[in-house]
Enzyme design. Structure first.
Site, PDB file in Angstrom:
ATOM      1  N   CYS A 100       6.201 -40.995-136.991  1.00 15.27           N
ATOM      2  CA  CYS A 100       6.334 -42.392-137.414  1.00 15.27           C
ATOM      3  C   CYS A 100       5.342 -43.261-136.640  1.00 15.27           C
ATOM      4  O   CYS A 100       5.203 -43.111-135.428  1.00 15.27           O
ATOM      5  CB  CYS A 100       7.758 -42.876-137.155  1.00 15.27           C
ATOM      6  N   HIS A 142      11.470 -41.515-146.089  1.00 14.41           N
ATOM      7  CA  HIS A 142      11.147 -42.050-144.753  1.00 14.41           C
ATOM      8  C   HIS A 142      10.847 -43.550-144.838  1.00 14.41           C
ATOM      9  O   HIS A 142      11.339 -44.340-144.030  1.00 14.41           O
ATOM     10  CB  HIS A 142       9.927 -41.282-144.200  1.00 14.41           C
ATOM     11  N   GLU A 143      10.061 -43.925-145.864  1.00 15.46           N
ATOM     12  CA  GLU A 143       9.686 -45.343-145.992  1.00 15.46           C
ATOM     13  C   GLU A 143      10.868 -46.195-146.448  1.00 15.46           C
ATOM     14  O   GLU A 143      11.044 -47.320-145.975  1.00 15.46           O
ATOM     15  CB  GLU A 143       8.515 -45.508-146.978  1.00 15.46           C
ATOM     16  N   HIS A 146      12.930 -47.279-143.676  1.00 16.65           N
ATOM     17  CA  HIS A 146      12.377 -48.431-142.957  1.00 16.65           C
ATOM     18  C   HIS A 146      12.840 -49.752-143.578  1.00 16.65           C
ATOM     19  O   HIS A 146      13.048 -50.737-142.882  1.00 16.65           O
ATOM     20  CB  HIS A 146      10.842 -48.393-142.942  1.00 16.65           C
TER      21      HIS A 146
HETATM   22  O1  LIG Z   1       5.666 -44.434-139.919  1.00 16.78           O
HETATM   23  C1  LIG Z   1       5.592 -44.251-141.140  1.00 16.78           C
HETATM   24  O2  LIG Z   1       6.386 -44.700-141.967  1.00 16.78           O
HETATM   25  C2  LIG Z   1       4.468 -43.436-141.661  1.00 16.78           C
HETATM   26  C3  LIG Z   1       4.605 -41.981-141.308  1.00 16.78           C
HETATM   27  C4  LIG Z   1       5.038 -41.352-142.596  1.00 16.78           C
HETATM   28  C5  LIG Z   1       5.577 -39.964-142.579  1.00 16.78           C
HETATM   29  C6  LIG Z   1       6.609 -39.668-143.474  1.00 16.78           C
HETATM   30  C7  LIG Z   1       7.145 -38.410-143.539  1.00 16.78           C
HETATM   31  C8  LIG Z   1       6.657 -37.396-142.742  1.00 16.78           C
HETATM   32  C9  LIG Z   1       5.630 -37.676-141.848  1.00 16.78           C
HETATM   33  C10 LIG Z   1       5.087 -38.959-141.760  1.00 16.78           C
HETATM   34  C11 LIG Z   1       3.201 -41.669-140.749  1.00 16.78           C
HETATM   35  O3  LIG Z   1       2.407 -41.176-141.730  1.00 16.78           O
HETATM   36  S1  LIG Z   1       3.184 -40.799-139.220  1.00 16.78           S
HETATM   37  C12 LIG Z   1       1.676 -39.937-139.179  1.00 16.78           C
HETATM   38  C13 LIG Z   1       1.797 -38.565-139.816  1.00 16.78           C
HETATM   39  C14 LIG Z   1       0.972 -38.207-140.867  1.00 16.78           C
HETATM   40  C15 LIG Z   1       1.099 -36.947-141.436  1.00 16.78           C
HETATM   41  C16 LIG Z   1       2.079 -36.056-140.989  1.00 16.78           C
HETATM   42  C17 LIG Z   1       2.916 -36.431-139.944  1.00 16.78           C
HETATM   43  C18 LIG Z   1       2.788 -37.698-139.342  1.00 16.78           C
HETATM   44 ZN   LIG Z   2       7.975 -44.463-140.013  1.00 18.78          ZN
END
Ligand SMILES: O=C(O)C[C@@H](Cc1ccccc1)[C@H](O)SCc1ccccc1
Ligand SMILES: [Zn+2]
Length: 157
Positions: A100, A142-143, A146
């Protein structure tokens, strides 16, 4: 608009229930949504939610692409989703790693629905209904968390 800063865990804005947008507001927020997408790309994110840059509105971007952790993740255009909702979720769940932008340096295994059906509005005000699975479904969930004041650690196994 001043440059966007990503709120870190501990910032109460990440714990708010974000406010729905009225269709009349969509165009008004267009410049902000462009800045939001840039912020996500700058940080190599595969998604970002408006509350993460202290704008407590129900909007996020999903932008799956292959990356070191998910080499076989599907490539998709960054997609802005307004007033997004899950309309159906599978019983079946999958555990996988998440990170995140608001909680740097921490990864955790999170259980998510394998398949979901969702609805959201586009910037033009068109309603989209579609289904998602795998990594894209994971990012959407995930979003959406938030927007409801949750972070992935709240669901970490
Ligand atoms: O903080 C966020 O919402 C964005 C996250 C989204 C995410 C969702 C599900 C699984 C992993 C990440 C960011 O992209 S964190 C950076 C990242 C990118 C690829 C894989 C893992 C983490
Ligand atoms: Zn996040």
């Amino acid at each position: 608009m001043e440059t966007l800063t990503i709120a870190q865990l501990g910032n109460p804005i990440l714990r708010e229930h974000a406010t729905p947008l009225s269709a009349a507001q969509y165009q008004e927020f267009a410049p902000f949504f462009n800045a939001l997408q840039l912020k996500m790309l700058e940080n190599n994110g595969v998604g970002i939610a408006a509350p993460q840059v202290s704008e407590s509105i129900r909007a996020f971007i999903v932008a799956s692409r292959p990356n070191p952790r998910y080499p076989d993740a599907p490539m998709m255009e960054p997609t802005l989703m307004l007033n997004p909702e899950i309309t159906w979720a599978s019983e079946s769940m999958e555990k996988d790693w998440e990170g995140c932008l608001s909680i740097p340096g921490i990864r955790a295994l999170v259980n998510r629905h394998s398949h979901i059906e969702v609805r959201y509005d586009t910037l033009e005000g068109k309603e989209v209904k579609t289904q998602m699975e795998g990594f894209i479904a994971r990012i959407f969930q995930h979003e959406l968390d938030h927007l409801n004041g949750l972070v992935f650690l709240d669901r970490a196994e």
